[in-house]
Design a protein around this motif. Sequence first.
Motif, short mmCIF file in Angstrom:
data_model
loop_
_atom_site.label_atom_id
_atom_site.label_comp_id
_atom_site.label_asym_id
_atom_site.label_seq_id
_atom_site.Cartn_x
_atom_site.Cartn_y
_atom_site.Cartn_z
N ARG A 89 -9.39 -1.08 2.80
CA ARG A 89 -10.42 -0.59 1.88
C ARG A 89 -9.96 0.69 1.19
N GLU A 102 -8.47 -6.28 6.62
CA GLU A 102 -9.18 -5.91 5.39
C GLU A 102 -8.94 -4.42 5.14
N GLN A 135 -11.59 1.94 11.96
CA GLN A 135 -12.76 1.07 11.84
C GLN A 135 -14.06 1.73 12.30
N GLU A 188 -14.31 3.70 8.43
CA GLU A 188 -14.38 2.38 7.77
C GLU A 188 -13.31 2.19 6.68
N GLU A 189 -12.09 2.57 7.00
CA GLU A 189 -11.02 2.40 6.01
C GLU A 189 -10.33 1.04 6.12
N VAL A 190 -10.45 0.40 7.29
CA VAL A 190 -9.95 -0.96 7.46
C VAL A 190 -10.96 -1.72 8.31
N ASP A 203 -10.87 2.06 -1.59
CA ASP A 203 -11.96 2.88 -2.13
C ASP A 203 -12.54 3.79 -1.05
N ARG A 204 -12.67 3.25 0.16
CA ARG A 204 -13.19 4.06 1.26
C ARG A 204 -12.18 5.14 1.65
N HIS A 209 0.82 -1.21 0.00
CA HIS A 209 0.00 0.00 0.00
C HIS A 209 0.86 1.27 0.00
N THR A 235 -1.21 3.73 -1.83
CA THR A 235 -2.64 3.77 -1.54
C THR A 235 -2.98 5.06 -0.81
N CYS A 260 -4.63 7.98 1.23
CA CYS A 260 -5.61 8.10 2.31
C CYS A 260 -5.43 9.48 2.96
#
Length: 432
Positions: free
Chosen positions: A337, A335, A244, A249-251, A339-340, A131, A134, A136
Motif C-alpha cells: 500500500r 498487498e 500490518q 497498515e502499509e502491507v 499510499d499508506r 518498489h 516506493t 516509506c
Amino acid sequence: MIPRYSRMEMRQLWSREHSYSLWLKVELLALEGMEAIGKIPSGTTEIVRSRATVDVERIAVLEAQVHHEVIAFLTSVSEQVGIEGRFIHYGMTSSDMLDTALAVQTCEAIDLLLAEIDDLTNTLRQLAEEHRGTLCLARTHGRGAEPTTFGLKLAGFFAEFRRSARRLAEARREMAVCKLAGAVGTYATIDPRVENFVAAALSLTPETVATQAVARDRHASVMTGLAILAGAIERLATELRHLQRQEVEEVAEGFSATQKGSSAMPHKRNPIFSENLTGLARLIRASAMPVLENIALWHERDMSHSSVERVALPDAFSLCDFALARLSGIMRGLEVRPDRMRANLDAMRGGFASQRVLLSLIDAGLSRERAYAMVQQAAARAVDQGMTFRDAALLEPELTTHISVEEIDVATDPACYLANVDFIFARAFAEL
C-alpha cells in the motif's frame, strides 16, 4: 513432524522407507567396492542387488526382538538374499552405514531448501525492483526515523537469504562425508579403497579422521545454518507483522474470499501466516542446541547423539521447508500500500529532516553540540504545537541565520534521501 507443518517431498525424504533405501544403497556399494578389489567373489553384488529389498514391516518385527535397528535391517536383507548375504556389512560397523547414509540424506534435504530459498529470493528481488522508488518511513526503536523505500527494505532481506543459502551450501560441503573405516575408524577390518569407492559413487568425501562415527561438528554446522535461516525467516515475518498493525497498515497478507479472520469479530483481518512463521522459527532454533551438544561424544563414540538426530534433523528440515514455502506464498500474494506508506511518512511533518538540517548547520560552521540543541528544540516545538518541522525550524532565529529556507526545503523533501538507492541495489544484486 506433524503433517500440518511439513510438505510431502521433505517428509518422504526423512521417512523410514527412504532411510532404509539409503542404508541398502550404502551396503550394496560397499559390496561392489569389495568385489572390485577382489575381497569377495565376483558376481556377489549383482546377486544381492537383484534379491534385496526394503521390508519396513519385517524390519520392525525383527527390531522388536533384537532391539537393534541395524541388525534388524541386515537380518531382513540377508533373509532375502541367501548365502551371498554373508558378505553384507563385511568388516563394517553400524556407523559406517548410518553416517554415510545420513550424509546423503542431509545433502538431499539441503538441496530442497536451497531450491526453496532460490524461489523466495526471486520473489523478493522482483518485489524489490517493483518498489525500488516506493517511499516509506524507516523506523528505529519502533519510531519514525528517515525516509527509505519499500524496495530497499526488501533488498536487505534478499541479501540476508542469499547469505543463508551460501551458509547452507558450505554446511552441505562439510556434511558430505563418507565413513567406512570399521569399528573404531582404523580400517582394521575393511580396506580404505572400499571407502574411496563408496564415497566417489555417492559424491562424498572420506572423513578425514574417523572414530567409530563421523565427527558431529559437521552435523552441528548444518543445524546452526538452519537456525540462522530460521532467524532470517522470523525477521522478515516480524517486519510484515509490524507493517500490518492497525496504525501502520502499509502491507497486508493475501486474504481469500472465503477466509475468516476471527471466530468472534468478523471485521478482523489478522497476519496469521506471518505469526505462524515466528512460532515455527522458535521450534527450528530449539532443535539446534541438542545437536550442538552432540559434538562431545564419549571416546570413539557413544549413542547419545542418535535419538537427538532422529528427531531434530527431520523436524528442523521439515519446518524450514514448510516455512520457506509459506513465506514465498506470503510475498507473492502481498498487498503493498504505497499510499499508506506515503501517508505515514507525511505524518512525520518533515521531522525526518532533523539530521540533514543538523549537518547543514555544522557545514555552516556551528559546533555539533550547538547545532544539535537548535534542531532538537525545533523538532520538539513541531511535535508540541502540531506544526511542520519546516515551520518550527523557521521560528528558530539563530538557525535561519546560518542556513537558508531553500536548504531547509531540500532537507524536508523525501526524494533527496534516495540518491544512493540505485548504488545499494547494484551491490545487493551484484552476484546475480
